[in-house]
Design a protein around this motif. Structure first.
Motif, PDB file in Angstrom:
ATOM      1  N   ASP A   1       0.861  -1.188   0.000  1.00 24.94           N
ATOM      2  CA  ASP A   1       0.000   0.000   0.000  1.00 24.94           C
ATOM      3  C   ASP A   1       0.898   1.238   0.000  1.00 24.94           C
ATOM      4  N   SER A   2       1.757   1.340   1.033  1.00 22.43           N
ATOM      5  CA  SER A   2       2.711   2.444   1.124  1.00 22.43           C
ATOM      6  C   SER A   2       3.892   1.945   1.954  1.00 22.43           C
ATOM      7  N   THR A   3       5.086   2.290   1.559  1.00 23.53           N
ATOM      8  CA  THR A   3       6.265   1.853   2.339  1.00 23.53           C
ATOM      9  C   THR A   3       6.235   2.484   3.738  1.00 23.53           C
ATOM     10  N   GLN A   4       5.592   3.654   3.867  1.00 27.83           N
ATOM     11  CA  GLN A   4       5.464   4.283   5.192  1.00 27.83           C
ATOM     12  C   GLN A   4       4.565   3.412   6.083  1.00 27.83           C
ATOM     13  N   GLU A   5       3.477   2.914   5.477  1.00 29.63           N
ATOM     14  CA  GLU A   5       2.545   2.073   6.238  1.00 29.63           C
ATOM     15  C   GLU A   5       3.198   0.764   6.627  1.00 29.63           C
TER      16      GLU A   5
ATOM     17  N   GLY B   1       0.295   5.174  -2.311  1.00 28.59           N
ATOM     18  CA  GLY B   1       1.435   6.032  -1.974  1.00 28.59           C
ATOM     19  C   GLY B   1       0.926   7.357  -1.423  1.00 28.59           C
ATOM     20  N   ARG B   2       1.578   7.832  -0.375  1.00 25.51           N
ATOM     21  CA  ARG B   2       1.124   9.058   0.300  1.00 25.51           C
ATOM     22  C   ARG B   2       2.104  10.181   0.102  1.00 25.51           C
ATOM     23  N   GLY B   3       1.558  11.380  -0.134  1.00 22.66           N
ATOM     24  CA  GLY B   3       2.385  12.572  -0.168  1.00 22.66           C
ATOM     25  C   GLY B   3       2.150  13.389   1.080  1.00 22.66           C
ATOM     26  N   ARG B   4       2.717  14.575   1.121  1.00 21.32           N
ATOM     27  CA  ARG B   4       2.514  15.443   2.273  1.00 21.32           C
ATOM     28  C   ARG B   4       1.068  15.913   2.318  1.00 21.32           C
TER      29      ARG B   4
ATOM     30  N   TRP C   1      10.595   4.158  -5.019  1.00 24.53           N
ATOM     31  CA  TRP C   1       9.718   4.475  -3.884  1.00 24.53           C
ATOM     32  C   TRP C   1      10.246   3.729  -2.657  1.00 24.53           C
ATOM     33  N   PHE C   2      10.699   4.454  -1.659  1.00 24.27           N
ATOM     34  CA  PHE C   2      11.225   3.749  -0.481  1.00 24.27           C
ATOM     35  C   PHE C   2      11.110   4.589   0.797  1.00 24.27           C
ATOM     36  N   THR C   3      11.227   3.878   1.921  1.00 19.93           N
ATOM     37  CA  THR C   3      11.245   4.516   3.249  1.00 19.93           C
ATOM     38  C   THR C   3      12.471   4.035   4.012  1.00 19.93           C
TER      39      THR C   3
ATOM     40  N   ASN D   1      10.833  20.335   1.007  1.00 19.49           N
ATOM     41  CA  ASN D   1      11.550  19.151   0.557  1.00 19.49           C
ATOM     42  C   ASN D   1      11.079  18.608  -0.789  1.00 19.49           C
ATOM     43  N   ASP D   2      10.760  19.491  -1.695  1.00 22.03           N
ATOM     44  CA  ASP D   2      10.504  19.045  -3.073  1.00 22.03           C
ATOM     45  C   ASP D   2      11.775  19.305  -3.865  1.00 22.03           C
ATOM     46  N   ILE D   3      12.131  18.367  -4.725  1.00 18.53           N
ATOM     47  CA  ILE D   3      13.270  18.622  -5.607  1.00 18.53           C
ATOM     48  C   ILE D   3      12.714  18.875  -7.009  1.00 18.53           C
TER      49      ILE D   3
ATOM     50  N   CYS E   1      11.121  14.849  -7.393  1.00 16.40           N
ATOM     51  CA  CYS E   1      11.229  14.035  -6.168  1.00 16.40           C
ATOM     52  C   CYS E   1      10.460  14.703  -5.026  1.00 16.40           C
ATOM     53  N   GLY E   2       9.817  13.873  -4.217  1.00 19.00           N
ATOM     54  CA  GLY E   2       9.141  14.362  -3.015  1.00 19.00           C
ATOM     55  C   GLY E   2       9.612  13.565  -1.806  1.00 19.00           C
ATOM     56  N   ILE E   3       9.613  14.216  -0.670  1.00 19.56           N
ATOM     57  CA  ILE E   3      10.075  13.575   0.563  1.00 19.56           C
ATOM     58  C   ILE E   3       9.011  13.760   1.640  1.00 19.56           C
ATOM     59  N   LEU E   4       8.729  12.685   2.329  1.00 22.35           N
ATOM     60  CA  LEU E   4       7.733  12.737   3.412  1.00 22.35           C
ATOM     61  C   LEU E   4       8.400  12.255   4.691  1.00 22.35           C
ATOM     62  N   VAL E   5       8.482  13.124   5.691  1.00 20.68           N
ATOM     63  CA  VAL E   5       9.092  12.726   6.954  1.00 20.68           C
ATOM     64  C   VAL E   5       8.001  12.615   8.016  1.00 20.68           C
TER      65      VAL E   5
ATOM     66  N   GLY F   1      10.381   8.976   3.896  1.00 23.71           N
ATOM     67  CA  GLY F   1       9.858   8.390   2.656  1.00 23.71           C
ATOM     68  C   GLY F   1      10.292   9.214   1.463  1.00 23.71           C
ATOM     69  N   VAL F   2      10.820   8.529   0.457  1.00 28.97           N
ATOM     70  CA  VAL F   2      11.330   9.235  -0.726  1.00 28.97           C
ATOM     71  C   VAL F   2      10.682   8.662  -1.979  1.00 28.97           C
ATOM     72  N   GLY F   3      10.206   9.551  -2.829  1.00 26.89           N
ATOM     73  CA  GLY F   3       9.687   9.145  -4.137  1.00 26.89           C
ATOM     74  C   GLY F   3      10.419   9.921  -5.217  1.00 26.89           C
TER      75      GLY F   3
HETATM   76  C1  BTN Z   1       5.439  14.748  -1.239  1.00 26.94           C
HETATM   77  O1  BTN Z   1       6.089  15.384  -2.060  1.00 26.94           O
HETATM   78  O2  BTN Z   1       4.265  15.073  -0.966  1.00 26.94           O
HETATM   79  C2  BTN Z   1       6.072  13.570  -0.561  1.00 26.94           C
HETATM   80  C3  BTN Z   1       6.017  12.328  -1.411  1.00 26.94           C
HETATM   81  C4  BTN Z   1       6.642  11.123  -0.725  1.00 26.94           C
HETATM   82  C5  BTN Z   1       6.430   9.855  -1.522  1.00 26.94           C
HETATM   83  C6  BTN Z   1       7.168   8.688  -0.919  1.00 26.94           C
HETATM   84  S1  BTN Z   1       7.201   7.292  -1.977  1.00 26.94           S
HETATM   85  C7  BTN Z   1       7.820   6.299  -0.679  1.00 26.94           C
HETATM   86  C8  BTN Z   1       7.107   6.709   0.580  1.00 26.94           C
HETATM   87  N1  BTN Z   1       5.861   5.981   0.729  1.00 26.94           N
HETATM   88  C9  BTN Z   1       4.809   6.789   0.619  1.00 26.94           C
HETATM   89  O3  BTN Z   1       3.623   6.414   0.688  1.00 26.94           O
HETATM   90  N2  BTN Z   1       5.191   8.059   0.425  1.00 26.94           N
HETATM   91  C10 BTN Z   1       6.642   8.173   0.415  1.00 26.94           C
END
Ligand code: BTN
Length: 245
Positions: A18-22, A47-50, A64-66, A106-108, A116-120, A135-137
């Protein structure tokens, strides 16, 4: 994948999740999340974003990884981990020859589009921050049919790159930046500021039901964005910047 993971823990490679964060949260609840666990999925269904946004994570389209680790920082400074992770990924993308920059927090971006997006996220034991889920995508192939404002490594470079190689480089680079943050946060912050494309520009963000414009003037020691809004200083913690002019 067989290699020396700098985070000091085996890597969990999943076909679909579902999501690597989950997945990291589930392992944590079962007491099975080791410090430095990396969870990498080929595909994420949810996959979840901010700010609860969806993160499109199709098979073969990206990395896609955490990384789950025990931070050596107080919870109030969690934002600084986003900052050091952004720098780590920026280093790798620039090393590939891409003209990447960071949009706070934290958007690249490359060519003004998100690559790239990063979710902490923090996992807490009572009030105490126990684990950080980083979490990095990274988009590797075009997703612009679904997200027009996004770009990908392959589109920008003009040739494909190996996702395992990229994962290895990113893990090393982010690890290096996180350790640097623990030793010298001022240096990390100062480098972040010089690569943050919003500073000195006008930015818009959502406040209540409206979008407002302010001037991005600085980043404070906790990694928050300081803006001038209606002639008053205002601090943004993790708001999404919609437009930059
Ligand atoms: C953002 O820009 O909103 C953050 C995006 C983060 C996506 C990554 S992909 C791996 C990890 N698992 C998720 O569900 N989200 C992060």
């Amino acid at each position: 994948m067989r290699y020396d993971c700098p985070w000091g823990h085996p890597l969990i490679h999943l076909e679909v999740v579902d999501s690597t964060q989950e997945e990291a949260r589930r392992l944590y609840k079962r007491g099975m999340l080791g410090d430095g666990t990396v969870i990498w999925a080929e595909e994420q269904i949810s996959g979840r974003g901010r700010h609860g946004r969806r993160w499109v994570s199709q098979r073969g389209k990206g990395l896609w990884f955490t990384v789950a680790f025990k931070p050596r920082l107080p919870s109030a400074r969690l934002q600084l981990l986003c900052i050091s992770a952004s720098l780590g990924i920026l280093d790798v993308l620039r090393g590939l020859g891409l003209r990447a920059s960071i949009k706070w927090p934290n958007d690249i971006l490359v060519s003004g589009r998100k690559i790239c997006g990063i979710l902490v996220e923090g996992l807490f034991k009572g009030e105490v921050l126990d684990f950080c889920l980083l979490g990095v995508g990274i988009n590797l192939k075009s997703v612009s049919d679904i997200i027009p404002c996004a770009t990908s490594v392959e589109e920008e470079l003009g040739y494909p790159i190996d996702s395992e190689d990229l994962l290895r480089s990113v893990l090393h680079s982010v690890h290096h930046r996180v350790r640097e943050l623990e030793e010298n946060p001022e240096a990390v912050l100062s480098e972040y500021k010089s690569n943050c494309m919003v500073l000195g520009r006008k930015i818009s963000f959502k406040r209540g039901e409206d979008y407002v414009w302010g001037d991005a003037i600085d980043i404070n020691p906790d990694g928050n964005l300081i803006i001038m809004l209606d002639e008053k200083i205002c601090v943004l913690n993790s708001e999404i910047i919609e437009e930059v002019r």
